[in-house]
Design a protein around this motif. Sequence first.
Motif, PDB file in Angstrom:
ATOM      1  N   LEU A   7       0.827  -1.204   0.000  1.00  0.00           N
ATOM      2  CA  LEU A   7       0.000   0.000   0.000  1.00  0.00           C
ATOM      3  C   LEU A   7       0.861   1.253   0.000  1.00  0.00           C
ATOM      4  O   LEU A   7       0.564   2.227  -0.709  1.00  0.00           O
ATOM      5  N   ASP A   8       1.933   1.236   0.775  1.00  0.00           N
ATOM      6  CA  ASP A   8       2.851   2.379   0.792  1.00  0.00           C
ATOM      7  C   ASP A   8       3.438   2.617  -0.597  1.00  0.00           C
ATOM      8  O   ASP A   8       3.613   3.771  -1.023  1.00  0.00           O
ATOM      9  N   ALA A   9       3.734   1.537  -1.314  1.00  0.00           N
ATOM     10  CA  ALA A   9       4.302   1.663  -2.663  1.00  0.00           C
ATOM     11  C   ALA A   9       3.316   2.346  -3.602  1.00  0.00           C
ATOM     12  O   ALA A   9       3.697   3.177  -4.434  1.00  0.00           O
ATOM     13  N   VAL A  10       2.028   2.008  -3.461  1.00  0.00           N
ATOM     14  CA  VAL A  10       1.003   2.659  -4.289  1.00  0.00           C
ATOM     15  C   VAL A  10       0.931   4.145  -3.954  1.00  0.00           C
ATOM     16  O   VAL A  10       0.896   5.005  -4.848  1.00  0.00           O
ATOM     17  N   ARG A  11       0.927   4.463  -2.667  1.00  0.00           N
ATOM     18  CA  ARG A  11       0.812   5.856  -2.248  1.00  0.00           C
ATOM     19  C   ARG A  11       2.016   6.692  -2.672  1.00  0.00           C
ATOM     20  O   ARG A  11       1.882   7.874  -2.992  1.00  0.00           O
ATOM     21  N   GLU A  12       3.195   6.094  -2.633  1.00  0.00           N
ATOM     22  CA  GLU A  12       4.427   6.840  -2.866  1.00  0.00           C
ATOM     23  C   GLU A  12       4.934   6.735  -4.303  1.00  0.00           C
ATOM     24  O   GLU A  12       6.006   7.272  -4.622  1.00  0.00           O
ATOM     25  N   ALA A  13       4.188   6.081  -5.179  1.00  0.00           N
ATOM     26  CA  ALA A  13       4.609   5.943  -6.573  1.00  0.00           C
ATOM     27  C   ALA A  13       4.804   7.318  -7.202  1.00  0.00           C
ATOM     28  O   ALA A  13       4.027   8.243  -6.943  1.00  0.00           O
ATOM     29  N   PRO A  14       5.822   7.485  -8.040  1.00  0.00           N
ATOM     30  CA  PRO A  14       6.112   8.811  -8.600  1.00  0.00           C
ATOM     31  C   PRO A  14       5.043   9.349  -9.538  1.00  0.00           C
ATOM     32  O   PRO A  14       4.916  10.548  -9.712  1.00  0.00           O
ATOM     33  N   GLY A  15       4.277   8.481 -10.152  1.00  0.00           N
ATOM     34  CA  GLY A  15       3.246   8.921 -11.084  1.00  0.00           C
ATOM     35  C   GLY A  15       1.988   8.088 -10.926  1.00  0.00           C
ATOM     36  O   GLY A  15       2.000   6.997 -10.341  1.00  0.00           O
ATOM     37  N   ILE A  16       0.890   8.596 -11.453  1.00  0.00           N
ATOM     38  CA  ILE A  16      -0.385   7.887 -11.335  1.00  0.00           C
ATOM     39  C   ILE A  16      -0.324   6.549 -12.046  1.00  0.00           C
ATOM     40  O   ILE A  16      -0.811   5.531 -11.533  1.00  0.00           O
ATOM     41  N   PRO A  34      -4.843 -12.563   4.084  1.00  0.00           N
ATOM     42  CA  PRO A  34      -6.145 -12.075   4.551  1.00  0.00           C
ATOM     43  C   PRO A  34      -6.177 -12.010   6.073  1.00  0.00           C
ATOM     44  O   PRO A  34      -5.345 -12.591   6.755  1.00  0.00           O
ATOM     45  N   GLY A  35      -7.134 -11.279   6.578  1.00  0.00           N
ATOM     46  CA  GLY A  35      -7.254 -11.176   8.021  1.00  0.00           C
ATOM     47  C   GLY A  35      -7.696  -9.796   8.444  1.00  0.00           C
ATOM     48  O   GLY A  35      -7.815  -8.869   7.631  1.00  0.00           O
ATOM     49  N   VAL A  36      -7.931  -9.640   9.746  1.00  0.00           N
ATOM     50  CA  VAL A  36      -8.448  -8.387  10.278  1.00  0.00           C
ATOM     51  C   VAL A  36      -7.492  -7.233  10.026  1.00  0.00           C
ATOM     52  O   VAL A  36      -7.899  -6.121   9.652  1.00  0.00           O
ATOM     53  N   ARG A  37      -6.197  -7.469  10.216  1.00  0.00           N
ATOM     54  CA  ARG A  37      -5.202  -6.414  10.018  1.00  0.00           C
ATOM     55  C   ARG A  37      -5.219  -5.924   8.569  1.00  0.00           C
ATOM     56  O   ARG A  37      -5.185  -4.712   8.308  1.00  0.00           O
ATOM     57  N   THR A  38      -5.282  -6.841   7.621  1.00  0.00           N
ATOM     58  CA  THR A  38      -5.312  -6.463   6.203  1.00  0.00           C
ATOM     59  C   THR A  38      -6.548  -5.632   5.889  1.00  0.00           C
ATOM     60  O   THR A  38      -6.479  -4.622   5.178  1.00  0.00           O
ATOM     61  N   LEU A  39      -7.690  -6.020   6.439  1.00  0.00           N
ATOM     62  CA  LEU A  39      -8.922  -5.266   6.193  1.00  0.00           C
ATOM     63  C   LEU A  39      -8.841  -3.857   6.772  1.00  0.00           C
ATOM     64  O   LEU A  39      -9.333  -2.898   6.173  1.00  0.00           O
ATOM     65  N   ARG A  40      -8.203  -3.713   7.913  1.00  0.00           N
ATOM     66  CA  ARG A  40      -8.035  -2.382   8.503  1.00  0.00           C
ATOM     67  C   ARG A  40      -7.146  -1.499   7.634  1.00  0.00           C
ATOM     68  O   ARG A  40      -7.422  -0.300   7.441  1.00  0.00           O
ATOM     69  N   VAL A  41      -6.068  -2.087   7.114  1.00  0.00           N
ATOM     70  CA  VAL A  41      -5.156  -1.332   6.251  1.00  0.00           C
ATOM     71  C   VAL A  41      -5.889  -0.855   4.994  1.00  0.00           C
ATOM     72  O   VAL A  41      -5.774   0.309   4.583  1.00  0.00           O
ATOM     73  N   LEU A  42      -6.669  -1.741   4.406  1.00  0.00           N
ATOM     74  CA  LEU A  42      -7.408  -1.370   3.195  1.00  0.00           C
ATOM     75  C   LEU A  42      -8.499  -0.351   3.511  1.00  0.00           C
ATOM     76  O   LEU A  42      -8.758   0.559   2.707  1.00  0.00           O
ATOM     77  N   ASP A  49      -7.929  10.757   1.034  1.00  0.00           N
ATOM     78  CA  ASP A  49      -8.185  11.673  -0.084  1.00  0.00           C
ATOM     79  C   ASP A  49      -7.529  11.214  -1.386  1.00  0.00           C
ATOM     80  O   ASP A  49      -7.843  11.757  -2.451  1.00  0.00           O
ATOM     81  N   ASP A  50      -6.617  10.258  -1.301  1.00  0.00           N
ATOM     82  CA  ASP A  50      -5.915   9.752  -2.473  1.00  0.00           C
ATOM     83  C   ASP A  50      -6.832   8.761  -3.184  1.00  0.00           C
ATOM     84  O   ASP A  50      -6.964   7.601  -2.789  1.00  0.00           O
ATOM     85  N   GLU A  51      -7.476   9.224  -4.270  1.00  0.00           N
ATOM     86  CA  GLU A  51      -8.477   8.389  -4.931  1.00  0.00           C
ATOM     87  C   GLU A  51      -7.857   7.240  -5.710  1.00  0.00           C
ATOM     88  O   GLU A  51      -8.495   6.200  -5.899  1.00  0.00           O
ATOM     89  N   VAL A  52      -6.632   7.395  -6.157  1.00  0.00           N
ATOM     90  CA  VAL A  52      -5.951   6.291  -6.836  1.00  0.00           C
ATOM     91  C   VAL A  52      -5.739   5.140  -5.858  1.00  0.00           C
ATOM     92  O   VAL A  52      -6.014   3.975  -6.165  1.00  0.00           O
ATOM     93  N   THR A  53      -5.266   5.465  -4.662  1.00  0.00           N
ATOM     94  CA  THR A  53      -5.054   4.442  -3.639  1.00  0.00           C
ATOM     95  C   THR A  53      -6.380   3.834  -3.191  1.00  0.00           C
ATOM     96  O   THR A  53      -6.470   2.625  -2.933  1.00  0.00           O
ATOM     97  N   ALA A  54      -7.418   4.640  -3.100  1.00  0.00           N
ATOM     98  CA  ALA A  54      -8.730   4.125  -2.697  1.00  0.00           C
ATOM     99  C   ALA A  54      -9.251   3.103  -3.704  1.00  0.00           C
ATOM    100  O   ALA A  54      -9.777   2.043  -3.320  1.00  0.00           O
ATOM    101  N   ILE A  55      -9.110   3.400  -4.980  1.00  0.00           N
ATOM    102  CA  ILE A  55      -9.559   2.452  -6.007  1.00  0.00           C
ATOM    103  C   ILE A  55      -8.735   1.170  -5.940  1.00  0.00           C
ATOM    104  O   ILE A  55      -9.262   0.058  -6.072  1.00  0.00           O
ATOM    105  N   ALA A  56      -7.431   1.316  -5.722  1.00  0.00           N
ATOM    106  CA  ALA A  56      -6.578   0.135  -5.583  1.00  0.00           C
ATOM    107  C   ALA A  56      -7.047  -0.730  -4.421  1.00  0.00           C
ATOM    108  O   ALA A  56      -7.046  -1.967  -4.491  1.00  0.00           O
TER     109      ALA A  56
END
Length: 714
Positions: A7-16, A34-42, A49-56
Amino acid sequence: MGVQTALDAVREAPGIIDAMRLADDLAFEAGRNPGVRTLRVLASALNGDDEVTAIAAVHALAGIFDEQAGRMLTGLLSDRRGTIREHAAWALGAGLPRFDAMGRLIGQVAAGGFTGMLAQRTLEQWSSAVAESLTVGLETALLGVREPAARARLVETLGLVRPSIATRLLVGIAANAREHEDVRIAAVAALGQRSGDEGIGAPLEELVGGEGRLADVARLALIDLEALPARRTARDRGLTIAQLFLHADIDPALSSAGAGDNGGIATLLVRLGNALVADPETGVSRVITLSRGPVPQAAVDLLELGSLNEGHVYGRVPLRADPVPSAAAWPLRVTARRGIRRILRAAGQVDLLHLRMADVGSLAAADVARELGIPVVFTVAPDPHAVIQSLDRAGSLTREDFGEVDLREHFWFRTRLVQSLASNAAHTVLFPRPELQRDMNQLVGIDITSHPERHTIVAEGVDLEVIDRAVSDRSAGSGDSGAMDDLRVALSGLPEDRRHLPFVVSVGRLHRVKGMATLVDVWARSGLRERTNLLIIGGDLERPSLDEREQLERIDAVIPEAGRAEAGLILAGHRPNDIASRWLAAVRLGVPGVLAPRGVYVCASLKEEFGIALLEAMATGLMVVAPDGGGPATYIKDGVTGVLTQTWDPVRLEAAIERALDVAALDDDGRVDAAHDMVRDNFTIQSMASALGPVYRGVAVEEAALLKSAGASA
């Protein structure tokens, strides 16, 4: 790497576009952990506010096969954000049917649009497993929906439930004279796909006896019900190749070129089909070109398709009475699929299907090819990848507003469609690019060094005879007087004091990707307006599509329609390809008393994968301006035969046009000859056909080997 790291890689990617590619890693890691921790992260990503990350994150949820993840994904169908609702409808199709989602998906189908198409696609994927529940749900929805278009969409979805439980309802709707015609048409078209079900033939026969669209569709439905034998064409007649572009009215005369979405691809398919069957070395004896067309013509085409084993023939796929721009055509997926299936079945043996666009036509055709066992050749281009990258670099597309843009442009779906078509193709064709291997890997995610035998670089081509004839006639002051009369009429509104100025000219569709409004804006707000006139050839000015209207409104905001000619701006509308060629020759060589010589050609597209119109302009001898990426960078010698620039930057575009005008003013025969010879030696339609011949033959040989190894008769 773990979900958080992905998830951090998606957020920090240099371009969309980089973030979109990394979303696959996030989905993989979510499914692996899978698991509770993964669901919380997602969930945290979904709420940012990052809609690209939200769609991912939405698509990552679809990769987790447990009840809690399923409930979260279903809950997103009610999210306040349209883009999240849309992607949830799409992502649900990757998992098992969920009864708690079915009602909301049916509601999305009724609402229509691209989201409705995705919801319908998910329901279709579930239909075999939950046929009875889905039929009941759709029947219940029909009780409460009165609006004809919404009812038609629900009936169309009912027709996708393959078990015969839905047949009785469809027959009743088709025969109900109180139903709106569009609703009955949806039922009739669906009945044509239900061969083997009892009680269908008689009601359809009765409808055929009537008049209008309903009778025409009933006639096609009866044709669809016929069990056509699998006809094998004798091998000494060569291969049959099918190609399509559904967003155009393609005819041999190219009479609608430049209107709506009827751009360079329509011209290419006509000329390429002719060249393939004309050259015996290609091994192709028949080319079938599919495009949109009226229902009555579709029935006529089937007779020709079934009787001709040689030549270039055309098949029309009836979509809607009024043309629909490509961006809005996705809801026609089912209609397109039925029309494509009908044509390919009527044609007998089709050795392969060549797809070129990430659009609804290719989406539907890929389904048909898979059903009929026809191998696919796919021309892969980083589209919309290159557009996303250009908008991102220009600051016109950000992570915060990506969702809103994606609702309109469907960027995420189209990028995934390109990947799907490429990965499932028997062979891929690539356009030349300066950094082809890098771009395909970074933008599209395809490693062309892996199995290089399945990838072939093929340049597009132009009909040089048409161009040479136009230049020769203009040089001699003769030629098609009708084309020159049309040009005089188009330019008649120019004031006398502007008739000594050269022209900036551009040919193409009025579409935001083509940058026509951007070109007008740059020209009007700079010194170019005092130095040149501007001629734009393309677009349906009398009945503009939604895309054309958007460009015209932007142009009118700069120069109102009433003052265009006075300002030196001429919007000529679409013209047949041969007439456009004569006008390009006139821009270069001039017409006494009408326009001055030594004009330039400008392509202001955000991206240009290859550039047929650019090549035609270069073959004419015009100095050109073009995007500095994609195909043009492989054949334009910067500063000599053209100027390469970042067309999305108005300042750089203006400077490039000024530079091109300076070079054109020198009237250098050496430059003109170099541009023409480059096109002649590398980019004719005949050379394109010659390059595709071995690709087609290779796919056919490989397919025959597969059939033999599978124990089938070739």
